[in-house]
Design an enzyme around this catalytic site. Sequence first.
Site, PDB file in Angstrom:
ATOM      1  N   SER A  16      -7.864  -4.988 -21.206  1.00  0.00           N
ATOM      2  CA  SER A  16      -8.052  -6.135 -22.094  1.00  0.00           C
ATOM      3  C   SER A  16      -7.287  -7.330 -21.553  1.00  0.00           C
ATOM      4  O   SER A  16      -6.286  -7.183 -20.840  1.00  0.00           O
ATOM      5  CB  SER A  16      -7.540  -5.825 -23.503  1.00  0.00           C
ATOM      6  N   ASP A  17      -7.769  -8.528 -21.879  1.00  0.00           N
ATOM      7  CA  ASP A  17      -6.902  -9.680 -21.689  1.00  0.00           C
ATOM      8  C   ASP A  17      -5.749  -9.525 -22.678  1.00  0.00           C
ATOM      9  O   ASP A  17      -5.862  -8.822 -23.681  1.00  0.00           O
ATOM     10  CB  ASP A  17      -7.665 -10.989 -21.920  1.00  0.00           C
ATOM     11  N   TRP A  18      -4.651 -10.184 -22.391  1.00  0.00           N
ATOM     12  CA  TRP A  18      -3.425  -9.973 -23.162  1.00  0.00           C
ATOM     13  C   TRP A  18      -3.584 -10.529 -24.585  1.00  0.00           C
ATOM     14  O   TRP A  18      -3.534 -11.723 -24.808  1.00  0.00           O
ATOM     15  CB  TRP A  18      -2.257 -10.635 -22.442  1.00  0.00           C
TER      16      TRP A  18
END
Length: 712
Positions: free
Chosen positions: A232-234
Amino acid sequence: MEMYEIDELIKKLTLEEKIGMIHGQGIFHTKGVERLGVPPLWMSDGPMGVRKELQDDNWNPKGTTEDFVSYLPSNSALACTWNRELAKEAGNVLGEEARGRGKDVILAPGINVIRSPLCGRNFEYMSEDPCLIAEMAVPLIQGIQQQDTAACVKHFAVNNQETRRLDVDVQVGERALREIYLPGFEASVKKGKTWTLMGAYNQFRGEHCCHNSYLLKEILRKEWGFDGAVISDWGGIHDTRQAAENGLEIEMSVTDCFDQYYMAQPLLEQVKAGEIKEAWIDEKVRNILVLMNRLHMLDGERKPGTCNSREHQETLLNCAQEAVVLLKNEENILPLDLKGKKRLAVIGENAVKLHANGGGSAAVKALYEISPLLGLRMELGGNVEITYAPGYASSQENTEEKENWQSSSLEDRAYKESYREKEDDAVKAAREALIEEAAALAENHEDVILFCGLNHEFDLEGQDRADMKLPYGQEELIRRVLEVNENTVIVVLAGSPVDLEAFADQAKAIVYSSYNGMEGGHALAKILLGKVNPSGKLAYTFPKRLEDCPAHSIGEFPGSDTVSYGEGIFVGYRHYETRQIPVRYCFGHGLSYTSFAYRDLSVEKRENGFQVSLKVSNTGEREGKETVQVYVKASGKTIPRPVKELRAFSKVRLLPKETRQLSFFLEMQAFSCYSEEENRWIVPKDRYEICVGSSVQDIRLQQEVHVAAQYL
């Protein structure tokens, strides 16, 4: 380790141990299982070099002196080289430096389509064209992964703006999705064999991309056969069940409450309650272990890396030199002939500005960065007196990244309005004084170089630009300087297309460079002084007006709760060429200090495509490199089609008077489009031409071909 051994290892893991492997246990790492010899997975930004070391549970730097690294040209600069070999070499540098810093995954490359000039992260991306993106991304990935470092291609998918980036819902038709926004990712998976991929922050058709069933399960896994790990993106996860079910392996975020991530304690509780299948967790762990196996993390036979080697620096200089684009050169103003001269005037803050430490998560702690002014001093060796005037001044704020900004990046910063200048009388007076000083200097010198453009107050993660204008009163500065010295060379440094209309007709010579890495100023100096022949080509169009851009004139940018891509497939030059809208500098444009001639086009039908060959000659007096571009032209008789679409290219080095024969093979896919009615790729009945040239507008040779309508 064989797959059956991985399956046996999974059986030995407790549920708690498996959960620990699939979410962050630090800002940039997961949890290992020490008793079974499973290490944590360490990740790092980013596309322009390995990020400085941070504290384990927050975004503050460790403050050591051991994390200086090589600063690579931005992806937008690398794309302007049109050189696959250099892309692979840059990947080798990035992968080797990530290994040298003990990282397993480097969060790069960024390959989202440059849909609008205003996107704050355009400098991290490559192009408006899916073919160029795919052709440059694949060798870049391969270079990274040759060093036992996993590339993490991002951001999947349709992540083309920073405004409302966390929740804006992208509405785009299936044809545009398939023809424009997915080809780079598909090539990265099928040809580049990327081992990891990062989901995007935004929503797509009502579901967040980091756990979007259609993107991650149907397209990525089933259609493309991706067998790597999705990260995932953060802070990109919003639902535990969707994250568990829809093809995501690892959840990362910006906060230190690691056990409260969606795929941490909440997931553990739902599995124990029988609400979520443990088999879904096993599949994630299996993909992570396969990744570790590919990286030789489980067998101890891993390649060592290194940072800041002389070889890396030489590679990045070569990349930087080929990334510089000569846009205009009337009266052969360039290269500058300073033989026998003693003076040179340099104007503009971007002559001395350093950019490595800005831009968001792409910022790096560069071992060094050569500014253009320093590069000129290095090349001139003290024989020419260089006098510098700033000409303009950026904001008084320190443009170095504010420490710990990312911890709040899921809040206000993501919705921050684009920077707009607010001037009082004192600011105006100071600006006028700088302009007067610069104009006086230019009037008193025969040779003048003016460096203008943007910086990372504008090319910046988390916010989009308000317009295409040059900030800080630069248009007035350039106008005044050209009034007193018409031979002033204009050098534009920016990570996105900018508005050049205020001076493009008056200036005789214009050079463009994106953020070009630690050797960027050195490369510019070599080109301006004629020690290197420019060979860069634009990877994106410079429109005359923002209103001409299809995302703004037909679609929406940035939208509100949703953003509609009403322009469909007509992105970038596909729009300008088809609608016959004049642009300032077209896609693929870039001049040289020599000249090239094209002749003897031959097109031969083969069973599954066309063999295209031609001869290209260097007709000038100095060695140079030319990028030969092959476009397919369709009349759009039955289905609306762009006038031209890039389908192949090759960069060739030619000595003076040398001729080379080039060959390209265009498969039937080169003539296809995606049918929403058929849900498949088709070659429609149409009239087709193969066009070969030096840019999308500079077509030198073309030939009509008969292509039978068919399904692919």
